[in-house]
Design an enzyme around this catalytic site. Structure first.
Site, PDB file in Angstrom:
ATOM      1  N   LYS A 102      39.011 -43.306  -0.749  1.00  0.00           N
ATOM      2  CA  LYS A 102      38.945 -43.914   0.588  1.00  0.00           C
ATOM      3  C   LYS A 102      40.314 -44.324   1.097  1.00  0.00           C
ATOM      4  O   LYS A 102      40.569 -44.263   2.301  1.00  0.00           O
ATOM      5  CB  LYS A 102      37.983 -45.116   0.585  1.00  0.00           C
ATOM      6  CG  LYS A 102      36.537 -44.679   0.481  1.00  0.00           C
ATOM      7  CD  LYS A 102      35.573 -45.694   1.046  1.00  0.00           C
ATOM      8  CE  LYS A 102      34.176 -45.094   1.117  1.00  0.00           C
ATOM      9  NZ  LYS A 102      33.151 -46.016   1.531  1.00  0.00           N
ATOM     10  N   LYS A 118      30.519 -35.211  -0.978  1.00  0.00           N
ATOM     11  CA  LYS A 118      29.225 -35.857  -0.751  1.00  0.00           C
ATOM     12  C   LYS A 118      28.948 -36.026   0.748  1.00  0.00           C
ATOM     13  O   LYS A 118      29.884 -36.146   1.549  1.00  0.00           O
ATOM     14  CB  LYS A 118      29.132 -37.198  -1.493  1.00  0.00           C
ATOM     15  CG  LYS A 118      29.838 -38.347  -0.860  1.00  0.00           C
ATOM     16  CD  LYS A 118      29.337 -39.669  -1.443  1.00  0.00           C
ATOM     17  CE  LYS A 118      29.928 -40.806  -0.624  1.00  0.00           C
ATOM     18  NZ  LYS A 118      29.291 -42.070  -0.732  1.00  0.00           N
ATOM     19  N   LYS A 123      28.706 -40.889   5.970  1.00  0.00           N
ATOM     20  CA  LYS A 123      28.700 -41.304   7.376  1.00  0.00           C
ATOM     21  C   LYS A 123      30.043 -41.055   8.027  1.00  0.00           C
ATOM     22  O   LYS A 123      30.132 -40.778   9.206  1.00  0.00           O
ATOM     23  CB  LYS A 123      28.439 -42.813   7.474  1.00  0.00           C
ATOM     24  CG  LYS A 123      27.167 -43.301   6.874  1.00  0.00           C
ATOM     25  CD  LYS A 123      27.025 -44.799   7.165  1.00  0.00           C
ATOM     26  CE  LYS A 123      26.124 -45.473   6.152  1.00  0.00           C
ATOM     27  NZ  LYS A 123      26.861 -46.139   5.075  1.00  0.00           N
TER      28      LYS A 123
HETATM   29  N1  AQP Z   1      25.614 -38.341  -0.321  1.00  0.00           N
HETATM   30  C1  AQP Z   1      24.921 -39.249  -0.989  1.00  0.00           C
HETATM   31  N2  AQP Z   1      24.059 -38.876  -1.958  1.00  0.00           N
HETATM   32  C2  AQP Z   1      23.321 -39.805  -2.656  1.00  0.00           C
HETATM   33  N3  AQP Z   1      23.407 -41.123  -2.406  1.00  0.00           N
HETATM   34  C3  AQP Z   1      24.251 -41.534  -1.450  1.00  0.00           C
HETATM   35  N4  AQP Z   1      24.556 -42.746  -0.968  1.00  0.00           N
HETATM   36  C4  AQP Z   1      25.474 -42.634   0.018  1.00  0.00           C
HETATM   37  N5  AQP Z   1      25.792 -41.344   0.194  1.00  0.00           N
HETATM   38  C5  AQP Z   1      25.051 -40.636  -0.687  1.00  0.00           C
HETATM   39  C6  AQP Z   1      23.955 -43.982  -1.465  1.00  0.00           C
HETATM   40  O1  AQP Z   1      23.499 -44.738  -0.363  1.00  0.00           O
HETATM   41  C7  AQP Z   1      23.633 -46.114  -0.677  1.00  0.00           C
HETATM   42  C8  AQP Z   1      24.312 -46.796   0.462  1.00  0.00           C
HETATM   43  O2  AQP Z   1      25.628 -46.295   0.595  1.00  0.00           O
HETATM   44  P1  AQP Z   1      26.633 -46.989   1.586  1.00  0.00           P
HETATM   45  O3  AQP Z   1      26.348 -46.588   2.971  1.00  0.00           O
HETATM   46  O4  AQP Z   1      26.618 -48.432   1.344  1.00  0.00           O
HETATM   47  O5  AQP Z   1      28.049 -46.522   1.144  1.00  0.00           O
HETATM   48  P2  AQP Z   1      28.638 -45.116   0.836  1.00  0.00           P
HETATM   49  O6  AQP Z   1      28.201 -44.657  -0.497  1.00  0.00           O
HETATM   50  O7  AQP Z   1      30.110 -45.286   1.022  1.00  0.00           O
HETATM   51  O8  AQP Z   1      27.999 -44.183   1.951  1.00  0.00           O
HETATM   52  P3  AQP Z   1      28.735 -43.220   2.912  1.00  0.00           P
HETATM   53  O9  AQP Z   1      27.762 -42.518   3.751  1.00  0.00           O
HETATM   54  O10 AQP Z   1      29.697 -42.373   2.166  1.00  0.00           O
HETATM   55  O11 AQP Z   1      29.496 -44.231   3.851  1.00  0.00           O
HETATM   56  P4  AQP Z   1      30.975 -44.198   4.334  1.00  0.00           P
HETATM   57  O12 AQP Z   1      31.205 -42.829   4.872  1.00  0.00           O
HETATM   58  O13 AQP Z   1      31.011 -45.285   5.366  1.00  0.00           O
HETATM   59  O14 AQP Z   1      31.796 -44.511   3.130  1.00  0.00           O
HETATM   60  C9  AQP Z   1      24.396 -46.222  -1.996  1.00  0.00           C
HETATM   61  O15 AQP Z   1      23.470 -46.476  -3.029  1.00  0.00           O
HETATM   62  C10 AQP Z   1      24.988 -44.865  -2.159  1.00  0.00           C
HETATM   63  O16 AQP Z   1      25.116 -44.518  -3.523  1.00  0.00           O
END
Ligand code: AQP
Length: 333
Positions: free
Chosen positions: A113, A197, A200
């Site tokens: 990140k 992965k 968002k």
């Molecule tokens: N691609 C994924 N596959 C499986 N699980 C996922 N999670 C997120 N992306 C995937 C799971 O969703 C929960 C909440 O995640 P989060 O939104 O708190 O944070 P993150 O993992 O950082 O999600 P993003 O979409 O990647 O957000 P950004 O882009 O803002 O960093 C967690 O349990 C995560 O494992």
């Protein structure tokens, strides 16, 4: 036997997507049937990267709506937002003093990140895993449903819990939380690049299925999803070098509640257009009602605020009781 308690959180950083649903929310819903659960909109985590305050405010409510639309029931689970229970920040500070720099330096999500210019990343982003440990340990949670991307952070939470118990000579004070990771699909990958992965913050909207996508958008995105020219073959090992193909097969398997081997048998020898057609169908069937429900719930913000307020009251009772003991153990007067 120790009481089992589930804690997990989702950041209000924008549109919830299929990765959040399959990796986390779906699991949250099935756990609330048999366990005591706390589900948190982790807004303190969200601000580790700058959030427009107006958008953050709306995203907190929309994530709450996403929880409810996915099937979480505020009468069964405690649903609240992190900043409303100040104990998260208080315990995070104590744990900042327990966790070692070397441990944080190994966290791959910070490296991903922060990117190349880590000097410009916020200190909050660096110590994010300590706040995550505080979220879990504040409630003495025993189980944490997360996607595979959060496994390393959860291992760190266990290390921090263990060191706290040892440093303060309070064996077994914090339970060592266990990750609950979905078996069929632990990591949903981008529809444009099967090695990344689904997320968002990925620039291309075609890389993900948002829970609020219309049926047409879902069909279009799946049609455009990257695959390869080979047909669907039987040997699972063949997919080691076919990440996009494997991703679509896994998503379909999870949504159909069947093993990937069964999906492979179903589409054996066919090309990806037949899998894509069936995948679109099941996605529209599963995701569209959730998206419509989110829109409906967002029309009654007062109701969403009430859900969070009631959740805060319930969460605060557990948090305060544990914090009282933690302050005593640390030696605060
Ligand atoms: N691609 C994924 N596959 C499986 N699980 C996922 N999670 C997120 N992306 C995937 C799971 O969703 C929960 C909440 O995640 P989060 O939104 O708190 O944070 P993150 O993992 O950082 O999600 P993003 O979409 O990647 O957000 P950004 O882009 O803002 O960093 C967690 O349990 C995560 O494992």
């Amino acid at each position: 036997m120790k009481k089992e308690l589930v804690f997990s959180g989702v950041q209000p950083t924008g549109n919830l997507h299929l990765g959040n649903y399959l990796g986390a929310l779906k699991n949250f819903v099935s756990l609330q049937k048999s366990k005591n659960c706390l589900y948190c909109v982790v807004d303190l985590h969200a601000i580790t990267t700058f959030q427009n305050p107006k958008e953050l405010n709306s995203n907190i409510l929309e994530t709450t709506a996403g929880f409810l639309a996915s099937g979480l029931d505020p009468n069964k689970s405690i649903i609240f937002n992190q900043s409303s229970v100040s104990g998260h920040a208080e315990l995070a500070w104590i744990l900042n003093c327990v966790c070692r720099m070397g441990w944080l330096n190994r966290m791959t999500q910070f490296k991903d990140k922060a990117g190349k210019d880590k000097e410009k990343a916020s200190v909050g982003l660096y110590i994010y895993p300590n706040l995550m440990a505080a979220d879990i340990l504040l409630y003495k949670a025993t189980h944490v449903p997360v996607g595979a991307d959060q496994k390393q952070h959860l291992e760190l939470s266990r290390d921090i819990a263990q060191k706290f118990n040892k440093d303060f000579n309070h064996k077994d004070f914090f339970p060592l939380p266990k990750p609950l990771i979905q078996k069929n699909i632990s990591r949903v990958m981008s529809l444009r690049d099967g090695t990344k992965k689904m997320s968002k913050s990925e620039e291309s909207d075609y890389s993900r299925i948002n829970l609020k996508d219309s049926s047409d958008e879902i069909v279009k995105k799946i049609k455009k999803a990257k695959t390869d020219a080979d047909p669907i073959t039987e040997n699972i090992k063949d997919y080691e070098n076919r990440p996009e193909a494997y991703n679509l097969l896994s998503i379909y398997s999870d949504l159909s509640d069947q093993k990937i081997e069964t999906t492979i048998k179903e589409f054996l020898g066919k090309d990806f257009s037949s899998l894509k057609a069936k995948l679109s169908e099941i996605l529209v069937e599963t995701i569209s009602p959730i998206g419509k429900d989110i829109d409906k719930l967002m029309k009654d913000k007062k109701h969403l605020e009430d859900v969070l307020k009631k959740g805060k009251q319930k969460a605060s009772i557990i948090a305060e009781e544990n914090l009282k003991k933690i302050r005593e153990i640390v030696g605060f007067v």
